[in-house]
Structures are given as C-alpha cells and as structure tokens.
Design an enzyme around this catalytic site. Structure first.
Site, PDB file in Angstrom:
ATOM      1  N   VAL A 127     -30.123  -8.940 -24.568  1.00  0.00           N
ATOM      2  CA  VAL A 127     -28.694  -8.943 -24.208  1.00  0.00           C
ATOM      3  C   VAL A 127     -27.882  -9.229 -25.467  1.00  0.00           C
ATOM      4  O   VAL A 127     -28.123 -10.213 -26.166  1.00  0.00           O
ATOM      5  CB  VAL A 127     -28.368 -10.039 -23.163  1.00  0.00           C
ATOM      6  CG1 VAL A 127     -26.886  -9.994 -22.791  1.00  0.00           C
ATOM      7  CG2 VAL A 127     -29.226  -9.894 -21.924  1.00  0.00           C
ATOM      8  N   ASP A 196     -27.003   0.525 -18.759  1.00  0.00           N
ATOM      9  CA  ASP A 196     -27.439  -0.417 -19.797  1.00  0.00           C
ATOM     10  C   ASP A 196     -26.733  -1.771 -19.605  1.00  0.00           C
ATOM     11  O   ASP A 196     -27.370  -2.826 -19.572  1.00  0.00           O
ATOM     12  CB  ASP A 196     -27.106   0.203 -21.176  1.00  0.00           C
ATOM     13  CG  ASP A 196     -27.369  -0.733 -22.332  1.00  0.00           C
ATOM     14  OD1 ASP A 196     -28.537  -0.877 -22.713  1.00  0.00           O
ATOM     15  OD2 ASP A 196     -26.403  -1.323 -22.845  1.00  0.00           O
ATOM     16  N   LYS A 200     -28.248  -5.703 -18.491  1.00  0.00           N
ATOM     17  CA  LYS A 200     -27.931  -6.919 -19.257  1.00  0.00           C
ATOM     18  C   LYS A 200     -27.202  -7.931 -18.364  1.00  0.00           C
ATOM     19  O   LYS A 200     -27.414  -9.145 -18.470  1.00  0.00           O
ATOM     20  CB  LYS A 200     -27.084  -6.549 -20.474  1.00  0.00           C
ATOM     21  CG  LYS A 200     -27.846  -5.701 -21.500  1.00  0.00           C
ATOM     22  CD  LYS A 200     -26.924  -5.056 -22.518  1.00  0.00           C
ATOM     23  CE  LYS A 200     -27.682  -4.248 -23.557  1.00  0.00           C
ATOM     24  NZ  LYS A 200     -26.800  -3.400 -24.380  1.00  0.00           N
TER      25      LYS A 200
HETATM   26  N1  HSE Z   1     -27.222   1.628 -26.176  1.00  0.00           N
HETATM   27  C1  HSE Z   1     -26.965   0.227 -26.327  1.00  0.00           C
HETATM   28  C2  HSE Z   1     -25.519   0.015 -26.760  1.00  0.00           C
HETATM   29  C3  HSE Z   1     -27.931  -0.334 -27.320  1.00  0.00           C
HETATM   30  O1  HSE Z   1     -24.819   1.006 -27.041  1.00  0.00           O
HETATM   31  O2  HSE Z   1     -25.038  -1.100 -26.775  1.00  0.00           O
HETATM   32  C4  HSE Z   1     -28.182  -1.796 -27.214  1.00  0.00           C
HETATM   33  O3  HSE Z   1     -28.739  -2.176 -25.999  1.00  0.00           O
END
Ligand code: HSE
Length: 412
Positions: A127, A196, A200
C-alpha cells in the site's frame, strides 16, 4: 550474514537487489550484519548481467536452503506467488511482498501461517509504495483508535486526473500520455477502474479494524466516466476531482469505498498531484496525520520491501507480523452512507428543469459553465446514497429534463 532470496527480477525485484547493494554498508550498520541476496528466482537468465550468477529457475532450491531466512516476493499476481509464499512461510522462512493482490486476497491466511511457523509475513510495499503507512499504523499510531483513513492510493489515475485538471484534456488523451510515460499499462483496467485502489483500501481497512475486509465488498468506481466537463465544473466550484479511497468506522459499523470525489480546498488530499500518493489518517487522540510520497516505481517500492527485510533481519525468530484476524467483517452498504453529489442535468426547457430540481432536491445553487449550452449542474444536499440516487432517477421523468449527464460525489 543474513541470506535472502528475491522472487521475480522485474521492476521491484531488481530494485530490491539494487538497494541492498547500493546501501549495503548503512544497512549492515543498522542490522548488525550484512544482508546478502543468495538467489533470484526468475524465468529469464539475464545473461551477461551481474545478477546472472544469482538466478535460479526452481523455487524448491530456495525452499530447501536452510541458509535463506527471508524471501522477498515481487512477482505480482496470485499465481504462483500465493503457493510460493505459503510454502516459504510453512517452512519457517519469513516473507515480504509488494503484492497487494496477494495481500488483499490471502492476507489473513498468510499472517496466520506465518505465526504458526515462527515466521513473519510483512507487506509494507503493498500500500502506498514507498510511503511507510502500514508500519506507522502498527507501530507508531498505536495509542489511538484509528477512526478513518482516506487516501489517494493510485499514482496512474492521480497523474491522469491532474493532467485533465491542469491542461483541460479529455480522458482518452491523458490515458495515452500515461501509457507513453510508462505509468498506465497497455490494459489499464486495474488502475482506471479503481481495482488497484480497492485492494489497497481492503488492506488498510483490515488493519484498522483488525478483521478481514474483503475487497469484493468495497464499493468501487473508477475514473473512466470522468470527462473534461466534469473537471470544469469541479474547477468552477473551487474543487479538484480525485480518486479517493476511504474507510471509516462509525457507530453503526464500518464502510469503505473507492470513487472519484470532488475534493475541496480544505482537504489536504486535494493538493496531492501527479503520480504521488497520500494517506490521511484520523485517530481519536492524535487527530489528523498525513503521509505523502511515491506510491509506485522501482526504488520507492523496493525501499519499502527492503525496510521489511531489514525489520525481519533484526528480529529473526521474533513475531513481528501485524495484521488482522481471519474472521470476516461485514461492512455497511454504500446505500446507507451520506453523500452530496454534483449532478449534471441536460435540459430541453431550462426553467422547467430548474423548477423540477428545486422541487425534488430543495433550494440548491445552480452552476452553469456557459449560458445555454444545454446543461447545468447543482450539488445535492447531504443524504444517503440510496435517497440521492432515487431522486436522480425521478429527475429523468420530469418535464424539461432530457437527461442526467453525471453524478460525482462532492465534499461540502
Ligand atoms: N499501478 C499502481 C499505481 C502501481 O499506479 O499506483 C502501484 O501499486
């Protein structure tokens, strides 16, 4: 000497090897002995490169080597990362990972496996990349009940929204720029759809509650529907659109959400631009604490992985794993959470459309970008998501309104 192995010599894995080499002396002083990478597992050979002599293709070689006490997993994805990490922990080796998919999906199980086998499972880099947020929550802000976490947890989308705001560009154009800069992947779905950030958020929510918050339960909306016009409205209202991740403890339970929000100037997260990430933590004693830094990239992410390796090397044989229990926490439905939204109304009769809005939403202030471009917007008073959505639907049946062009959550 403490021996480690690195799984995957991609962006993060090569960064881990580089940091352990470049900062060898300072790390040796901090740990009291040297940390040496004995193996790097990868499918490739890296012929002619210094790493070649460390490369192995068979994970069992690492697993069976009793010298190796710490494994840094930087392969990404669930398979074979999950089975390698599980086997490593079962054999008493500690693991650190930057793999948020793995931690969000199997965190509780792997934490339990680590504890049962005298090993540690650490995941600072999963994270916020280089931001030391997990260790801060678990080792620094320990006097507090953490009541809320909000953050910008994805660098790619923050870069895109910043470009749209600063340069007045459309979504498709900034996506191409983000891809050419190497921020967004060819298939950008995980970033732009918010997946994503969602994973997190699940990790942060699990840490602050001590229970398993499943990422599938977190309401997630990405930035794919954000247009240049939405950005213009946000600007006119003195705000900025950010992809915000939130998790909050309330008297009724916990809610968590990832979605675009028009943040206002009072929110320090509105000042976080470009690829930077930030996490704003609220504790019941300390009040607000904010963390800012690079959430992605080779060395920032590897820096967090190496900090875990160092922590483990200094504490071999001790239980320093923090995390959450396996029992699932049912979070509140997003429908019960109070929000305001910026609602864009397309009209065929402006006067009638405004009357309908006032009748349904009360006395709201109307914002127009230009006179007579066929639409106006207003911010709905705070009410539950369920109510505001019902009212938006009823607008569609009103005389004078031809469409509702968008509804973005807004701070007020
Ligand atoms: N693809 C993610 C971002 C990478 O752009 O933050 C880090 O987890």
């Amino acid at each position: 000497m403490v021996y480690a192995a690195v799984l995957g010599y991609g962006t993060v894995g090569s960064g881990v090897v580089e940091i352990l080499e470049r900062n060898r002396e300072i790390i040796k002083k901090r740990v009291g002995e040297e940390i040496k990478v004995k193996y790097v597992l990868d499918l490739r050979d890296f012929e002619g490169q210094p790493v070649q002599e460390l490369i192995v293709h068979d994970f069992d070689l690492i697993l069976k080597d009793d010298d190796v006490k710490i494994i840094a997993e930087s392969m990404g994805g669930l398979n074979p990362a999950y089975s390698f990490v599980k086997k490593a922990l079962e054999s008493g080796k500690s693991v650190t990972t930057s793999n948020k998919e793995l931690v969000a999906a199997y965190g509780a199980e792997l934490i339990k496996t680590a504890k049962a086998n005298g090993a540690n499972f650490l995941f600072e880099a999963s994270v916020g990349g280089g931001i030391p947020i997990l260790r801060s929550l678990n080792q620094c802000l320990t006097a507090d009940e953490i009541t809320q976490i909000s953050g910008i947890l994805n660098g790619t989308t923050n870069y895109m929204l910043t470009k749209m705001t600063d340069e007045g560009l459309e979504y498709d154009d900034v996506l191409k720029q983000a891809q050419s800069m190497g921020y967004a992947e060819k298939d950008p779905t995980n970033d732009v759809e918010g997946y994503d950030s969602c994973r997190k958020t699940a990790i942060l929510a699990s840490i602050i509650t001590g229970k398993r918050v499943d990422y599938e339960d977190i309401y997630t909306e990405g930035i794919t529907n954000i247009s240049k016009t939405d950005i213009e409205y946000a600007k006119k209202l003195g705000g900025k659109i950010k992809l915000l991740a939130c998790a909050e403890k309330t008297d009724n339970g916990v809610w968590a959400r990832v979605c675009p929000v028009i943040t206002n100037k009072k929110n320090p997260l509105s000042t976080v631009d470009d690829v930077f990430n930030s996490v704003l933590v609220e504790g019941n004693m300390v009040d607000k604490v904010m963390f800012y830094g690079r959430g992605a990239g080779k060395l920032p992410t590897a820096s967090a992985v190496v900090s875990d390796i160092i922590d483990e090397a200094k504490n071999l044989g001790s239980d320093i794993t923090f995390g959450w229990q396996e029992d699932k926490l049912d979070i509140l439905s997003i429908d019960d959470i109070s929000v305001s939204k910026l609602i864009r109304v397309e009209y065929n009769d402006k006067a009638k459309a405004k009357d309908a809005v006032m009748r349904i939403f009360g006395d709201v202030a109307v914002t127009e970008l230009e006179e007579d471009n066929g639409e106006f917007a207003f911010i709905s008073p705070k009410q539950t998501e369920r109510n505001v959505n019902k009212k938006i639907n009823s607008l569609l049946n009103e005389d004078g309104i031809s469409n509702v062009l968008g509804a973005i959550r807004a701070e007020n």
